[in-house]
Design a protein around this motif. Structure first.
Motif, PDB file in Angstrom:
ATOM      1  N   ARG A 182      -2.737  -3.430   0.642  1.00  0.00           N
ATOM      2  CA  ARG A 182      -3.793  -4.439   0.852  1.00  0.00           C
ATOM      3  C   ARG A 182      -4.066  -5.304  -0.373  1.00  0.00           C
ATOM      4  O   ARG A 182      -4.869  -6.225  -0.315  1.00  0.00           O
ATOM      5  CB  ARG A 182      -5.089  -3.740   1.246  1.00  0.00           C
ATOM      6  CG  ARG A 182      -5.749  -2.983   0.100  1.00  0.00           C
ATOM      7  CD  ARG A 182      -7.030  -2.312   0.492  1.00  0.00           C
ATOM      8  NE  ARG A 182      -7.691  -1.717  -0.647  1.00  0.00           N
ATOM      9  CZ  ARG A 182      -7.435  -0.512  -1.145  1.00  0.00           C
ATOM     10  NH1 ARG A 182      -6.491   0.233  -0.596  1.00  0.00           N
ATOM     11  NH2 ARG A 182      -8.103  -0.054  -2.184  1.00  0.00           N
ATOM     12  N   LYS A 183      -3.484  -4.987  -1.504  1.00  0.00           N
ATOM     13  CA  LYS A 183      -3.827  -5.716  -2.729  1.00  0.00           C
ATOM     14  C   LYS A 183      -2.870  -6.905  -2.887  1.00  0.00           C
ATOM     15  O   LYS A 183      -2.831  -7.743  -2.017  1.00  0.00           O
ATOM     16  CB  LYS A 183      -3.835  -4.745  -3.907  1.00  0.00           C
ATOM     17  CG  LYS A 183      -4.878  -3.631  -3.725  1.00  0.00           C
ATOM     18  CD  LYS A 183      -4.855  -2.654  -4.870  1.00  0.00           C
ATOM     19  CE  LYS A 183      -5.801  -1.484  -4.642  1.00  0.00           C
ATOM     20  NZ  LYS A 183      -7.214  -1.808  -4.841  1.00  0.00           N
ATOM     21  N   ALA A 184      -2.102  -6.953  -3.981  1.00  0.00           N
ATOM     22  CA  ALA A 184      -1.300  -8.163  -4.228  1.00  0.00           C
ATOM     23  C   ALA A 184      -0.310  -8.451  -3.110  1.00  0.00           C
ATOM     24  O   ALA A 184       0.092  -9.600  -2.910  1.00  0.00           O
ATOM     25  CB  ALA A 184      -0.570  -8.020  -5.557  1.00  0.00           C
ATOM     26  N   HIS A 220      -8.796 -10.134  -5.361  1.00  0.00           N
ATOM     27  CA  HIS A 220      -7.460  -9.816  -4.829  1.00  0.00           C
ATOM     28  C   HIS A 220      -7.018  -8.429  -5.270  1.00  0.00           C
ATOM     29  O   HIS A 220      -6.156  -7.836  -4.636  1.00  0.00           O
ATOM     30  CB  HIS A 220      -6.455 -10.880  -5.282  1.00  0.00           C
ATOM     31  CG  HIS A 220      -6.772 -12.249  -4.745  1.00  0.00           C
ATOM     32  ND1 HIS A 220      -6.384 -12.658  -3.490  1.00  0.00           N
ATOM     33  CD2 HIS A 220      -7.468 -13.291  -5.278  1.00  0.00           C
ATOM     34  CE1 HIS A 220      -6.820 -13.897  -3.270  1.00  0.00           C
ATOM     35  NE2 HIS A 220      -7.490 -14.299  -4.346  1.00  0.00           N
ATOM     36  N   ALA A 221      -7.602  -7.915  -6.361  1.00  0.00           N
ATOM     37  CA  ALA A 221      -7.243  -6.569  -6.810  1.00  0.00           C
ATOM     38  C   ALA A 221      -7.956  -5.502  -5.980  1.00  0.00           C
ATOM     39  O   ALA A 221      -7.517  -4.347  -5.938  1.00  0.00           O
ATOM     40  CB  ALA A 221      -7.590  -6.394  -8.289  1.00  0.00           C
ATOM     41  N   GLY A 222      -9.066  -5.882  -5.347  1.00  0.00           N
ATOM     42  CA  GLY A 222      -9.709  -4.957  -4.405  1.00  0.00           C
ATOM     43  C   GLY A 222      -8.909  -4.961  -3.120  1.00  0.00           C
ATOM     44  O   GLY A 222      -8.383  -3.939  -2.672  1.00  0.00           O
ATOM     45  N   ALA A 236      -0.543   0.769  -7.689  1.00  0.00           N
ATOM     46  CA  ALA A 236      -1.444   0.141  -6.706  1.00  0.00           C
ATOM     47  C   ALA A 236      -1.612  -1.349  -6.971  1.00  0.00           C
ATOM     48  O   ALA A 236      -1.611  -2.163  -6.054  1.00  0.00           O
ATOM     49  CB  ALA A 236      -2.811   0.821  -6.732  1.00  0.00           C
ATOM     50  N   GLN A 237      -1.758  -1.703  -8.252  1.00  0.00           N
ATOM     51  CA  GLN A 237      -1.981  -3.117  -8.589  1.00  0.00           C
ATOM     52  C   GLN A 237      -0.664  -3.839  -8.893  1.00  0.00           C
ATOM     53  O   GLN A 237      -0.645  -5.069  -8.965  1.00  0.00           O
ATOM     54  CB  GLN A 237      -2.913  -3.230  -9.810  1.00  0.00           C
ATOM     55  CG  GLN A 237      -4.295  -2.637  -9.617  1.00  0.00           C
ATOM     56  CD  GLN A 237      -5.151  -3.434  -8.632  1.00  0.00           C
ATOM     57  OE1 GLN A 237      -4.773  -4.514  -8.177  1.00  0.00           O
ATOM     58  NE2 GLN A 237      -6.306  -2.894  -8.273  1.00  0.00           N
ATOM     59  N   ALA A 238       0.397  -3.102  -9.089  1.00  0.00           N
ATOM     60  CA  ALA A 238       1.672  -3.734  -9.489  1.00  0.00           C
ATOM     61  C   ALA A 238       2.484  -4.198  -8.290  1.00  0.00           C
ATOM     62  O   ALA A 238       3.155  -5.237  -8.344  1.00  0.00           O
ATOM     63  CB  ALA A 238       2.490  -2.745 -10.323  1.00  0.00           C
TER      64      ALA A 238
HETATM   65  C1  PLP Z   1      -4.761   1.461 -10.070  1.00  0.00           C
HETATM   66  C2  PLP Z   1      -5.296   1.932  -8.747  1.00  0.00           C
HETATM   67  N1  PLP Z   1      -4.877   3.088  -8.241  1.00  0.00           N
HETATM   68  C3  PLP Z   1      -5.320   3.547  -7.052  1.00  0.00           C
HETATM   69  C4  PLP Z   1      -6.216   2.824  -6.310  1.00  0.00           C
HETATM   70  C5  PLP Z   1      -6.703   3.396  -4.998  1.00  0.00           C
HETATM   71  O1  PLP Z   1      -5.962   2.890  -3.941  1.00  0.00           O
HETATM   72  P1  PLP Z   1      -6.312   3.342  -2.438  1.00  0.00           P
HETATM   73  O2  PLP Z   1      -7.710   2.920  -2.189  1.00  0.00           O
HETATM   74  O3  PLP Z   1      -5.301   2.587  -1.601  1.00  0.00           O
HETATM   75  O4  PLP Z   1      -6.128   4.789  -2.342  1.00  0.00           O
HETATM   76  C6  PLP Z   1      -6.699   1.604  -6.790  1.00  0.00           C
HETATM   77  C7  PLP Z   1      -7.675   0.829  -6.000  1.00  0.00           C
HETATM   78  O5  PLP Z   1      -8.277  -0.101  -6.436  1.00  0.00           O
HETATM   79  C8  PLP Z   1      -6.210   1.146  -8.033  1.00  0.00           C
HETATM   80  O6  PLP Z   1      -6.637  -0.008  -8.554  1.00  0.00           O
END
Ligand code: PLP
Length: 408
Positions: A228-230, A38-40, A205-207
Motif C-alpha cells: 500500500r505504500k510506494a 505516501h509512506a503511510g 516496507a518503505q523501499a
Molecule cells: C519500515 C516499516 N516497517 C513495517 C511497517 C508496517 O507495515 P504493515 O502495516 O504493512 O505491517 C511500516 C509501516 O509504516 C514501516 O514503515
C-alpha cells in the motif's frame, strides 16, 4: 544513490512533467486530497481501483469461490511481477496481507531461540519486528542488540562486523526507516551477513516501489514489503521474498490446506516454495489490485521513480528548512521520500491535525514505530511529509503555505 540497487533492469526513462501529469490524471485521489502521507499509504491509480472493484463485482455475480479462477491468474501475475520487481524467482515470493505479517511469519519460522543466542538489529528497526524479536528472545533467554550507527545516522557495517560471533542467529535491518529520510546501506550489511553465513532479514516496507531492488545484490535471505505504500497497491497487501536456498531453514508456525496439504495417506507436505507462508483464504480482489499496481510501477520504471522522488524530497527539505521555526530532522547521506521535521512550539500531532483541517495529509511518527532510533536521538514524535513521484509543485506550495499559517 548507491543503495538503490539496480542490476537487473534497463534504466527507465526519466519521468517528464507530461508523464507525471498523465499519471496524476489517472489518480482520483489527487483531486480530493493534498497527500503527503505516501509512506503511510499512497493513492491508488484508477486502474488499480478498477481491478479491485471488477473482481468484487465478479464475486457478487458468480459467487466468490466460483470467481476464483479469474483471480488465480491475477494472483500468479502479482507473484511474477513482484519477482521481477525484486529480481527474484516467482517461487521465492509469497503474497501476504502486509509487511509485518510477512516479516513476523518468516521470523517465527526460524524456530525458538536458546540461551545465549543473539539477534543484531539496526537502530531504525520497525517496532513491530522488534516486538516479535524481543518476545522470542525473552522466551528463549536470548538477546536483541543494537548495531551502532555511523555519524550520518546510518547503520554501520563495520560496527556490525565487530559484533559478530558464533551465537548470532539473525541480522535484521529496516532499509528505509519510518521516521525520516535516511537510507541504510542494505547491500553493505548484506555483504557482512553473507561473509559470515548469518541469516539476514530486510524490512523493505518503505523501499518496495520506491527504490530499485535486487535481492541478490542486497544479499538478504528474507525481504518483506508492503503493497500500500510506494507501490500504490491496495491496503491489506504485502510481499515476502524468501531466498530459495534458505527456504528449507524455515518451518512456518502456522500451516493450512494451501501451505501444507495432506497427501492421500494423511501426511502433510509443506510446500517447497515461498507459498508455505501464504494462507488458503485470502482477498483475491486485493491481489488483482496489487497485480495492477506492480505492473504500473514496472512500466514507469523504478529508476525513474527513485530519481523523481529524490528531486521532490530534496526540494521539499530545502523549502521546509527555509521556513522560520521549522527544523528538518532527516539524517543519512542518502535520503528517501520521507521528510521528517519539527515545528517549534507545536506538537507534531497537532501539526498533522491542523493540516488535515485544510485538506492536507501528513503523517506523524511516534516512539512505538521506531523506538531505538527515537530514543537514541531524544525524539518523542516527528511530523512526516512523505512524497511520491506524483507530488506536484502546487501541492508543495500548499503544504508550505499551510505550515506558515499555523497559529503559534
Ligand atoms: C519500515 C516499516 N516497517 C513495517 C511497517 C508496517 O507495515 P504493515 O502495516 O504493512 O505491517 C511500516 C509501516 O509504516 C514501516 O514503515
Amino acid at each position: 544513490m548507491t543503495s538503490a540497487i539496480s542490476a537487473h533492469a534497463e534504466p527507465s526513462r526519466p519521468l517528464t512533467p507530461e508523464a507525471i501529469q498523465a499519471l496524476r490524471a489517472r489518480t482520483p485521489g489527487v483531486r480530493t486530497t493534498v497527500h503527503f502521507n505516501h509512506a503511510g499509504a499512497s493513492l491508488p491509480s484508477a486502474g488499480t481501483l478498477r481491478a479491485v472493484q471488477e473482481h468484487l463485482q465478479r464475486e457478487a455475480e458468480q459467487g466468490p469461490m466460483e470467481a476464483g479462477a479469474a483471480s488465480r491468474e491475477q494472483l500468479e501475475q502479482a507473484r511474477t511481477l513482484a519477482a521481477r520487481l525484486l529480481n527474484a524467482q516467482p517461487d521465492e515470493i509469497a503474497l501476504t496481507p502486509g509487511n509485518s505479517a510477512g516479516w513476523t511469519t518468516a521470523f517465527a519460522a526460524l524456530g525458538p531461540l536458546h540461551p545465549g543466542d543473539r539477534i543484531l538489529v539496526g537502530r531504525h528497526e520497525w517496532g513491530g519486528n522488534l516486538a516479535a524479536m524481543e518476545l522470542a528472545a525473552r522466551r528463549g533467554g536470548a538477546t536483541v542488540e543494537m548495531i551502532a550507527s555511523d555519524d550520518s545516522g546510518a547503520v554501520d557495517p563495520q560496527a556490525l562486523e565487530a559484533m559478530l560471533d558464533e551465537r548470532v542467529r539473525l541480522i535484521a535491518l529496516t532499509w528505509l526507516p519510518a521516521n525520516g529520510g535516511l537510507i541504510n546501506p542494505a547491500a553493505a550489511i548484506g555483504r557482512v551477513a553473507r561473509r559470515h553465513g548469518i541469516p539476514y532479514f530486510i524490512d523493505a516496507a518503505q523501499a518496495v516501489g520506491q527504490l530499485p531492488i535486487d535481492v541478490a545484490q542486497a544479499g538478504c535471505d528474507v525481504l518483506a514489503g508492503a503493497g500500500r505504500k510506494a507501490l500504490r497497491g491496495p491496503r491489506g497487501t504485502g510481499l515476502l521474498y524468501v531466498r530459495r536456498g534458505f527456504l528449507a531453514r524455515l518451518a512456518p508456525a502456522c500451516v493450512d490446506i494451501h501451505s501444507a496439504p495432506l497427501d492421500p495417506d494423511g501426511v502433510p507436505a509443506l510446500r517447497a516454495d515461498a507459498g508455505r507462508f501464504e494462507a488458503a483464504e485470502h482477498a483475491p480482489a486485493l491481489h488483482c489490485g496489487l497485480a495492477n499496481a506492480l505492473r504500473e510501477a514496472l512500466d514507469i520504471g523504478l529508476d525513474a521513480i527513485r530519481a523523481r522522488i529524490d528531486v521532490v524530497a530534496q526540494g521539499l527539505r530545502a523549502e521546509l528548512a527555509a521556513l522560520p521555526g521549522v527544523t528538518v530532522l532527516d539524517q543519512g547521506r542518502e535520503r528517501s521520500g520521507l521528510v521528517s521535521f519539527d515545528v517549534a512550539g507545536l506538537d507534531p500531532q497537532d501539526v498533522q491535525r491542523a493540516l488535515a483541517a485544510r485538506g492536507i495529509t501528513i503523517g506523524s511518527n511516534g516512539m512505538p514505530y521506531t523506538p531505538l532510533d527515537m530514543r537514541a536521538r531524544g525524539l518523542a514524535q516527528v511530523a512526516r511529509a512523505s512524497v511520491s513521484y506524483l507530488t506536484s509543485d502546487d501541492e508543495i506550495d500548499r503544504l508550505l503555505q499551510a505550515l506558515k499559517a499555523l497559529p503559534r
